[in-house]
Each structure stands twice: as C-alpha cells, then as structure tokens.
Design an enzyme around this catalytic site. Structure first.
Site, PDB file in Angstrom:
ATOM      1  N   THR A  22       0.720  -0.761   0.153  1.00 14.19           N
ATOM      2  CA  THR A  22      -0.191  -0.122  -0.011  1.00 14.19           C
ATOM      3  C   THR A  22       1.339   1.536  -0.245  1.00 14.19           C
ATOM      4  O   THR A  22       0.915   2.085  -0.487  1.00 14.19           O
ATOM      5  CB  THR A  22      -0.920  -0.265   1.954  1.00 14.19           C
ATOM      6  OG1 THR A  22      -1.954  -1.148   0.870  1.00 14.19           O
ATOM      7  CG2 THR A  22      -2.274   1.184   1.382  1.00 14.19           C
ATOM      8  N   ASP A  66       1.445  -6.576  -4.464  1.00 17.23           N
ATOM      9  CA  ASP A  66       0.506  -6.868  -3.122  1.00 17.23           C
ATOM     10  C   ASP A  66       0.789  -8.099  -2.709  1.00 17.23           C
ATOM     11  O   ASP A  66       1.294  -9.308  -2.909  1.00 17.23           O
ATOM     12  CB  ASP A  66      -0.635  -6.541  -3.862  1.00 17.23           C
ATOM     13  CG  ASP A  66      -2.310  -6.471  -2.713  1.00 17.23           C
ATOM     14  OD1 ASP A  66      -1.505  -7.585  -1.347  1.00 17.23           O
ATOM     15  OD2 ASP A  66      -2.457  -5.342  -2.552  1.00 17.23           O
ATOM     16  N   SER A  67       1.195  -7.509  -1.067  1.00 11.10           N
ATOM     17  CA  SER A  67       2.471  -8.644  -0.697  1.00 11.10           C
ATOM     18  C   SER A  67       0.984  -9.637  -0.300  1.00 11.10           C
ATOM     19  O   SER A  67       1.586 -10.575   0.297  1.00 11.10           O
ATOM     20  CB  SER A  67       2.962  -8.053   1.100  1.00 11.10           C
ATOM     21  OG  SER A  67       1.739  -8.023   2.192  1.00 11.10           O
ATOM     22  N   THR A  98       2.005  -4.763   4.282  1.00 10.49           N
ATOM     23  CA  THR A  98       1.610  -4.949   5.491  1.00 10.49           C
ATOM     24  C   THR A  98       0.752  -6.398   5.411  1.00 10.49           C
ATOM     25  O   THR A  98       1.544  -7.277   6.426  1.00 10.49           O
ATOM     26  CB  THR A  98       0.877  -3.964   6.308  1.00 10.49           C
ATOM     27  OG1 THR A  98      -0.392  -3.954   5.694  1.00 10.49           O
ATOM     28  CG2 THR A  98       1.015  -2.777   6.182  1.00 10.49           C
ATOM     29  N   ASP A  99      -0.232  -6.820   4.807  1.00 13.46           N
ATOM     30  CA  ASP A  99      -0.466  -8.046   4.547  1.00 13.46           C
ATOM     31  C   ASP A  99       0.103  -9.510   5.362  1.00 13.46           C
ATOM     32  O   ASP A  99      -0.647 -10.065   5.821  1.00 13.46           O
ATOM     33  CB  ASP A  99      -1.670  -8.423   3.284  1.00 13.46           C
ATOM     34  CG  ASP A  99      -2.668  -7.752   3.001  1.00 13.46           C
ATOM     35  OD1 ASP A  99      -3.265  -7.180   4.492  1.00 13.46           O
ATOM     36  OD2 ASP A  99      -2.963  -7.282   2.198  1.00 13.46           O
ATOM     37  N   THR A 287      -0.666 -21.956  20.256  1.00 11.53           N
ATOM     38  CA  THR A 287      -1.489 -21.197  20.568  1.00 11.53           C
ATOM     39  C   THR A 287      -2.497 -20.902  19.574  1.00 11.53           C
ATOM     40  O   THR A 287      -1.467 -19.749  18.645  1.00 11.53           O
ATOM     41  CB  THR A 287      -1.657 -21.439  21.751  1.00 11.53           C
ATOM     42  OG1 THR A 287      -2.965 -20.232  22.350  1.00 11.53           O
ATOM     43  CG2 THR A 287      -0.351 -19.558  21.832  1.00 11.53           C
ATOM     44  N   GLN A 288      -3.470 -20.328  19.654  1.00  6.34           N
ATOM     45  CA  GLN A 288      -4.786 -19.562  18.781  1.00  6.34           C
ATOM     46  C   GLN A 288      -5.005 -18.314  19.753  1.00  6.34           C
ATOM     47  O   GLN A 288      -4.987 -17.515  18.860  1.00  6.34           O
ATOM     48  CB  GLN A 288      -5.787 -19.467  18.767  1.00  6.34           C
ATOM     49  CG  GLN A 288      -6.513 -21.551  17.612  1.00  6.34           C
ATOM     50  CD  GLN A 288      -7.668 -21.387  17.671  1.00  6.34           C
ATOM     51  OE1 GLN A 288      -8.080 -21.055  18.181  1.00  6.34           O
ATOM     52  NE2 GLN A 288      -7.508 -22.802  17.091  1.00  6.34           N
ATOM     53  N   CYS A 289      -4.201 -18.716  20.700  1.00  2.39           N
ATOM     54  CA  CYS A 289      -4.136 -17.053  21.329  1.00  2.39           C
ATOM     55  C   CYS A 289      -3.164 -15.741  20.776  1.00  2.39           C
ATOM     56  O   CYS A 289      -2.126 -16.980  20.450  1.00  2.39           O
ATOM     57  CB  CYS A 289      -3.977 -17.490  23.563  1.00  2.39           C
ATOM     58  SG  CYS A 289      -5.596 -18.641  23.723  1.00  2.39           S
TER      59      CYS A 289
HETATM   60  N1  ASP Z   1      -2.772  -5.755   0.422  1.00  2.00           N
HETATM   61  C1  ASP Z   1      -2.021  -4.585   0.971  1.00  2.00           C
HETATM   62  C2  ASP Z   1      -0.251  -6.181   0.689  1.00  2.00           C
HETATM   63  O1  ASP Z   1      -0.354  -6.314   1.004  1.00  2.00           O
HETATM   64  C3  ASP Z   1      -1.761  -3.913   2.041  1.00  2.00           C
HETATM   65  C4  ASP Z   1      -1.146  -3.189   2.916  1.00  2.00           C
HETATM   66  O2  ASP Z   1       0.170  -3.070   2.121  1.00  2.00           O
HETATM   67  O3  ASP Z   1      -1.386  -2.668   3.937  1.00  2.00           O
HETATM   68  O4  ASP Z   1       0.654  -5.454  -0.102  1.00  2.00           O
END
Ligand code: ASP
Length: 352
Positions: A22, A66-67, A98-99, A287-289
């Site tokens: 992004t 896009d990641s 970020t993904d 763990t899922q926690c």
């Molecule tokens: N879909 C985007 C990515 O991971 C989301 C981001 O960058 O915040 O490339």
C-alpha cells in the site's frame, strides 16, 4: 543494481528495497483499485529523506506486488539481494505490504544467518501520496533506525525488524492485528525493541547482538514449503483433520490449538495424530491465543497431544513457526533433527 541515488555522502549508507504494498500504491481511475507506482514517486513524497546525512540508494522489485501475492521465491530473491549488497551498505529498509510482512520478516530472520546489520521492514496502511498517510513517518523512522550506530560504529539493532506506528518490533515476533488502524502490528510476547517519540528510545536489553562483530553474513536460501496448518475448532470433522494431517504432500503440520495448547481429546483425533506421527510427519503445537505460550502439561487435553508426539511451539507466532519449518526442513531431510530444533530459540523467535 541500484536505480536511484539520493545523496552520495559519508557516514552510513542505506539500501531501500521496494517490493510493493500500500505504501507505494495509488488509485487506478479505471477500476478504483489500489495499484503500485514506481519508487521515484515515493521519494518525491518524502523529501525529508534528503536531510539524512547518509547515502540512500534504492532497489525496486520487478514486478511490484501486493504482498498477498508473496511466495517463498520472493524471500529467496530478497535474501539473495541483501547478501549480495551486504558489504556495500550499513543497513537495509524493506518496503513491503502489510498483509504478509510478518511472514517475510520471519523468513528473513532465519535465512540471514550471522546478521550484524539492520534489516527494517515497513509499509503503511494509507498510500504515501494521501494527506493523512502513515507511510512517511514509518519510512523516515525506519531509515533512521537502519542507520543508527553505537559508539563503536556497530549497528544499534542488528536484527530483522518491523517498524510500524512508532514501534520497532522483532520481525519474527510480529503479527498483523489490525486491518484499519495505523498500529497494525504487535509482537505479543516480546516488548518493542524501540519506541519513537521525540527521540527513538532503544530497549537495548532485549536487542540481539552478535557475540563479536566482523563475521560474514551467511544467506541460507533453502526452503521446504511442505507445511500445512490445522486450526482446531468445535465441529471440525475427522475427514477434514485426516485430509490435513495425512496429506502425501505434507511433511509438517502446525496445529493451532486452544489456550495453553489444548485440542480435542477424543480418540479419533489422537489416533489421527499418532498415524501422522508414525508416518514420520512433524507435528507442532502453536496456540491460537495472541498472548502466552503452549504448555502441554497443564490440561489432560494438552497432555494427550504431547503423548501423541506433538512438539511444543512455545510462544511462537504461526507466521514465525511456518518460516522456521520452511527453513529447517530446507536444510535437512531428517525430521527428527528438525523436531529437535523447533523448541530451540534460533533467532529470538521464542522466549527462553
Ligand atoms: N494488500 C496490501 C499488501 O499487503 C496491504 C498493505 O500493504 O497494507 O500489499
């Protein structure tokens, strides 16, 4: 190799590696979706970077992605690039979506052995061209951290990290926790390595440093991706569990359990685990926690997993365990050896 030199100067030299995400996207008027634009436009948006008394070069991945489209081959490319440029730079900043940032940062922490220089991942929730973007602060602070040195001239943070919303986190401890807010990442089981306010305050007591500086970096590109993830939930059926555990293409299974590492104690479930174990598969409990650690000695439901040969992932994130398995399985065909290393703290990914 570099495609843009901002300031050829003394002191530190930083390589910014732009992979997509992004931070570098803008809206395509044709269909109103976000698509990546090139790095020179990012630099135009952040003239502050020119104020650093360090050389900043950049390298742009082709294609930018896009990641969500990240694959292990991209981790190999990234690790190889850092390995080839290692002697030329004092630090690296990786602009990444970020993904899957936590997956990539975790993988790089295992693939870059003997790291003595900072590799700081960052990105943003809003594109860098938008007025309220979080991308500028994230990028500027990431560069500052990547170039920070101690009195002896050694990197202050010679680790793979994620910088986001004023916090520097160990990469292999992170997880994305928010799809909307700027504080998108947490490292639930480890405090931040640094926090940025008026000054950047480094938590030096927990930053990993080599016993001695001056050794070459060893890039370990080998990855074996034959891992499945089994998230237990009420109502999961024997057929679904069997498909995941016993699949011919699966060498290891991360079992995402409840609480302190508990799962279904019914015989059908335990028997399937035993069959998978007898087939030689690596079974590890995470763990899922968000917070806390697996301890299979507390409840009978956890104890049954341990008796079936499931290894504890302790307080590892799923992202980190996946990357650790890819890495360990990539360097050895011996499942017993891989299992024996899973509970070991290799790169700060689990608590001692
Ligand atoms: N879909 C985007 C990515 O991971 C989301 C981001 O960058 O915040 O490339």
């Amino acid at each position: 190799m570099t495609d843009n030199t901002l300031k050829a100067q003394d002191k530190s030299s930083i390589l910014i590696i732009y992979t997509g995400g992004t931070i570098g996207m803008k809206e395509d008027p044709a269909d109103q979706t976000l698509k990546p634009f090139d790095f020179s436009q990012i630099m135009e948006e952040v003239p502050e970077l020119r104020k650093f008394a360090c050389r900043i070069d950049s390298y742009t991945f082709d294609p930018l992605i896009d990641s969500s489209d990240v694959e292990p081959a991209m981790w190999q490319e990234l690790a190889g690039l850092i390995g080839r440029s290692y002697d030329e730079y004092d630090g690296f900043v990786v602009l990444h979506g970020t993904d899957t940032m936590s997956f990539t940062a975790s993988a790089l922490s295992f693939m870059l052995d003997g790291l003595e220089k900072p590799v700081v991942f960052t990105g943003s929730q809003l594109p860098i061209g938008r007025p309220r973007t979080d991308g500028k602060e994230n990028l500027v602070s990431a560069v500052e951290i990547a170039s920070a040195k101690d009195a002896d001239g050694h990197a202050l943070v010679p680790e793979v990290t994620v910088y986001f919303d004023a916090r520097l986190l160990r990469g292999n401890r992170t997880t994305k926790v928010n799809a909307e807010h700027f504080d998108a990442f947490r490292s639930p089981n480890l405090p931040p390595l640094a926090e940025a306010g008026i000054n950047i305050r480094y938590n030096t007591g927990i930053i990993r440093r080599p016993a001695a500086f001056g050794h070459p970096l060893k890039v370990m590109p080998e990855l074996d991706t034959r891992v499945s993830i089994l998230k237990v939930h009420p109502g999961i059926t024997p057929q679904v569990v069997s498909n995941i555990l016993l699949g011919a293409e699966t060498r290891a299974v991360i079992i995402e359990t409840y609480g302190s590492g508990n799962a279904i104690s019914k015989d059908w479930f335990i028997n399937l685990l035993k069959v998978a174990g007898d087939m030689g598969k690596i079974l590890v409990n995470v763990t899922q926690c968000l917070y806390g650690s697996v301890n299979m000695d507390i409840y009978a439901t956890g104890r049954r997993l341990k008796e079936a040969g499931v290894v504890s992932g302790r307080d590892s994130t799923t992202e980190s365990m996946l990357a650790k398995l890819f890495h360990l399985m990539g360097i050895s065909r011996d499942n017993a050896w891989v299992k024996s290393r899973l509970e070991e703290n290799l790169k700060g990914e689990i608590s001692e």
